[in-house]
Write a protein that holds these residues in place. Structure first.
Motif, PDB file in Angstrom:
ATOM      1  N   VAL A 101      -3.789 -34.882 -11.527  1.00 18.55           N
ATOM      2  CA  VAL A 101      -4.662 -33.732 -11.803  1.00 18.55           C
ATOM      3  C   VAL A 101      -4.338 -32.589 -10.851  1.00 18.55           C
ATOM      4  O   VAL A 101      -4.190 -31.433 -11.274  1.00 18.55           O
ATOM      5  CB  VAL A 101      -6.150 -34.141 -11.695  1.00 18.55           C
ATOM      6  CG1 VAL A 101      -7.050 -32.909 -11.745  1.00 18.55           C
ATOM      7  CG2 VAL A 101      -6.513 -35.101 -12.817  1.00 18.55           C
ATOM      8  N   LYS A 102      -4.204 -32.889  -9.570  1.00 16.25           N
ATOM      9  CA  LYS A 102      -3.896 -31.843  -8.582  1.00 16.25           C
ATOM     10  C   LYS A 102      -2.543 -31.200  -8.853  1.00 16.25           C
ATOM     11  O   LYS A 102      -2.354 -29.993  -8.622  1.00 16.25           O
ATOM     12  CB  LYS A 102      -3.917 -32.422  -7.166  1.00 16.25           C
ATOM     13  CG  LYS A 102      -5.310 -32.665  -6.594  1.00 16.25           C
ATOM     14  CD  LYS A 102      -5.225 -33.178  -5.149  1.00 16.25           C
ATOM     15  CE  LYS A 102      -6.574 -33.163  -4.453  1.00 16.25           C
ATOM     16  NZ  LYS A 102      -7.528 -34.090  -5.028  1.00 16.25           N
ATOM     17  N   LYS A 148     -17.120 -36.051  -5.658  1.00 17.64           N
ATOM     18  CA  LYS A 148     -16.604 -34.870  -6.355  1.00 17.64           C
ATOM     19  C   LYS A 148     -15.228 -35.150  -6.952  1.00 17.64           C
ATOM     20  O   LYS A 148     -14.922 -34.745  -8.077  1.00 17.64           O
ATOM     21  CB  LYS A 148     -16.541 -33.679  -5.404  1.00 17.64           C
ATOM     22  CG  LYS A 148     -16.179 -32.378  -6.108  1.00 17.64           C
ATOM     23  CD  LYS A 148     -16.224 -31.200  -5.143  1.00 17.64           C
ATOM     24  CE  LYS A 148     -15.875 -29.905  -5.854  1.00 17.64           C
ATOM     25  NZ  LYS A 148     -15.879 -28.748  -4.919  1.00 17.64           N
ATOM     26  N   ARG A 149     -14.403 -35.863  -6.185  1.00 16.25           N
ATOM     27  CA  ARG A 149     -13.057 -36.181  -6.674  1.00 16.25           C
ATOM     28  C   ARG A 149     -13.125 -36.978  -7.969  1.00 16.25           C
ATOM     29  O   ARG A 149     -12.483 -36.642  -8.959  1.00 16.25           O
ATOM     30  CB  ARG A 149     -12.262 -36.978  -5.631  1.00 16.25           C
ATOM     31  CG  ARG A 149     -10.876 -37.385  -6.119  1.00 16.25           C
ATOM     32  CD  ARG A 149     -10.251 -38.468  -5.269  1.00 16.25           C
ATOM     33  NE  ARG A 149     -10.059 -38.046  -3.899  1.00 16.25           N
ATOM     34  CZ  ARG A 149      -9.475 -38.810  -2.962  1.00 16.25           C
ATOM     35  NH1 ARG A 149      -9.056 -40.040  -3.279  1.00 16.25           N
ATOM     36  NH2 ARG A 149      -9.327 -38.383  -1.746  1.00 16.25           N
ATOM     37  N   SER A 155     -10.810 -34.551 -15.850  1.00 13.89           N
ATOM     38  CA  SER A 155      -9.922 -33.812 -16.755  1.00 13.89           C
ATOM     39  C   SER A 155      -8.677 -34.619 -17.122  1.00 13.89           C
ATOM     40  O   SER A 155      -7.982 -34.271 -18.077  1.00 13.89           O
ATOM     41  CB  SER A 155      -9.506 -32.488 -16.120  1.00 13.89           C
ATOM     42  OG  SER A 155      -8.830 -32.721 -14.896  1.00 13.89           O
ATOM     43  N   ASP A 185      -5.770 -38.815  -9.296  1.00 17.79           N
ATOM     44  CA  ASP A 185      -6.072 -37.618  -8.513  1.00 17.79           C
ATOM     45  C   ASP A 185      -4.820 -36.788  -8.269  1.00 17.79           C
ATOM     46  O   ASP A 185      -4.856 -35.561  -8.363  1.00 17.79           O
ATOM     47  CB  ASP A 185      -6.717 -38.027  -7.191  1.00 17.79           C
ATOM     48  CG  ASP A 185      -7.239 -36.839  -6.407  1.00 17.79           C
ATOM     49  OD1 ASP A 185      -8.095 -36.108  -6.958  1.00 17.79           O
ATOM     50  OD2 ASP A 185      -6.797 -36.619  -5.266  1.00 17.79           O
ATOM     51  N   GLU A 238     -13.608 -33.619 -10.464  1.00 15.63           N
ATOM     52  CA  GLU A 238     -12.236 -33.117 -10.529  1.00 15.63           C
ATOM     53  C   GLU A 238     -11.322 -33.963 -11.421  1.00 15.63           C
ATOM     54  O   GLU A 238     -10.545 -33.430 -12.214  1.00 15.63           O
ATOM     55  CB  GLU A 238     -11.656 -33.025  -9.121  1.00 15.63           C
ATOM     56  CG  GLU A 238     -12.382 -32.010  -8.237  1.00 15.63           C
ATOM     57  CD  GLU A 238     -11.958 -32.103  -6.779  1.00 15.63           C
ATOM     58  OE1 GLU A 238     -11.227 -33.056  -6.421  1.00 15.63           O
ATOM     59  OE2 GLU A 238     -12.359 -31.222  -6.003  1.00 15.63           O
ATOM     60  N   ASP A 239     -11.409 -35.293 -11.291  1.00 16.73           N
ATOM     61  CA  ASP A 239     -10.439 -36.155 -11.967  1.00 16.73           C
ATOM     62  C   ASP A 239     -10.771 -36.476 -13.418  1.00 16.73           C
ATOM     63  O   ASP A 239      -9.948 -37.075 -14.121  1.00 16.73           O
ATOM     64  CB  ASP A 239     -10.270 -37.466 -11.190  1.00 16.73           C
ATOM     65  CG  ASP A 239      -9.579 -37.257  -9.846  1.00 16.73           C
ATOM     66  OD1 ASP A 239      -9.127 -36.126  -9.583  1.00 16.73           O
ATOM     67  OD2 ASP A 239      -9.505 -38.217  -9.064  1.00 16.73           O
ATOM     68  N   LYS A 265      -2.198 -27.972 -10.859  1.00 21.94           N
ATOM     69  CA  LYS A 265      -2.720 -26.706 -10.339  1.00 21.94           C
ATOM     70  C   LYS A 265      -2.153 -26.296  -8.988  1.00 21.94           C
ATOM     71  O   LYS A 265      -2.179 -25.122  -8.649  1.00 21.94           O
ATOM     72  CB  LYS A 265      -4.250 -26.806 -10.215  1.00 21.94           C
ATOM     73  CG  LYS A 265      -4.967 -27.118 -11.521  1.00 21.94           C
ATOM     74  CD  LYS A 265      -6.453 -27.330 -11.302  1.00 21.94           C
ATOM     75  CE  LYS A 265      -6.759 -28.654 -10.637  1.00 21.94           C
ATOM     76  NZ  LYS A 265      -8.216 -28.915 -10.516  1.00 21.94           N
TER      77      LYS A 265
END
Length: 267
Positions: A40-41, A226-227, A234, A37, A231-232, A44
């Motif tokens: 990935v964060k 969702k995480r 990717s 996580d 989101e993760d 961005k």
């Protein structure tokens, strides 16, 4: 002496084992524990990325990242999750009366319960104080100043903060200079809940198989679906792009990567 670092998605992760890290923390340092996580964060979120530059140590907190490092041909030696590092730290320094900890985070009563459990294990008041910050505290200058004053008044020289990423990392970055007695900063996420016994860790076999995320998803589906499921995902494409040298042009959003020209990206 700097440890060898392995580049995963333009973030250098220290190739270090727990024993060596604990020895180095005799003199202090800021420790972040990147997981999927986080990585990935970090592609961005520029504020999160800048906070990561403040860390003295970035240690692998994910078996999936361990697998990815092998796939990329630069295997990391050891997975050092925050939930493993933190108890190893207080056990290593439990008999050192000069080491005093402050716990910041958790819901009401969690940090205090964790404090009681830790102090019982080590046989002394190693945790000298705790604080449960209100929701949105990081955006309230008065609340942040109150927390800093409580920490400074406690006499602690180690801060363990568990308020989730990227909040805990950016808060350390923004306020560490004001916490004049703190030498060691540990960003440890849900570890306070584990220490308090309010959350259970995944079984060892799931962690070793890279399935700890699934265990947590089952336990907290409303908060984490969702995480982990959106989101993760990717992460896997990003690793493929790194493997085949595609990151130098665009990131996975099809935009110029903000990390491309950073000093960290070139380590």
């Amino acid at each position: 002496m700097k440890s060898k670092r392995v580049n995963i998605l333009n973030i250098p992760i220290d190739d270090i084992d727990t024993h060596e890290l604990l020895e180095r923390l005799k003199i202090g340092g800021v420790v972040f524990t990147p997981n999927v996580d986080h990585l990935v964060k970090l592609q961005k979120n520029s504020e999160f990325y800048q906070a990561y530059q403040e860390a003295d140590y970035r240690v692998c907190d994910s078996q999936l990242i361990m697998f990815a490092s092998r796939f990329l041909g630069q295997p990391l030696r050891e997975k050092i999750s925050g939930s493993d590092l933190f108890p190893a730290f207080y056990q290593r320094y439990g008999n050192d009366e000069s080491v005093k900890m402050f716990l910041l985070g958790g819901l009401e009563g969690v940090a205090q319960k964790a404090s009681n459990n830790i102090n019982t294990k080590v046989g002394r008041n190693m945790v000298v104080d705790t604080y449960c910050p209100p929701f949105g505290f990081e955006q309230d200058p008065a609340q942040c100043q109150k927390i800093i004053e409580i920490i400074n008044a406690s006499g602690a020289n180690v801060l363990a903060i568990g308020v989730g990423a990227p909040k805990q990392e950016t808060w350390i970055c923004q306020h560490r200079a004001k916490m004049t007695n703190i030498k060691t900063f540990l960003a440890i996420g849900a570890t306070l809940d584990f220490e308090a016994g309010t959350l259970k860790r995944a079984p060892a076999w799931m962690s070793s198989a890279g399935l700890e995320w699934l265990y947590r998803l089952i336990k907290e589906p409303g908060r984490l679906w969702k995480r982990y499921l959106v989101e993760d995902t990717s992460f896997f494409m990003l690793i493929l792009r790194q493997k085949f040298n595609l990151d130098h042009k665009q990131n996975f959003l099809g935009k110029k990567s903000m990390l491309e020209s950073s000093p960290v990206g070139r380590e």
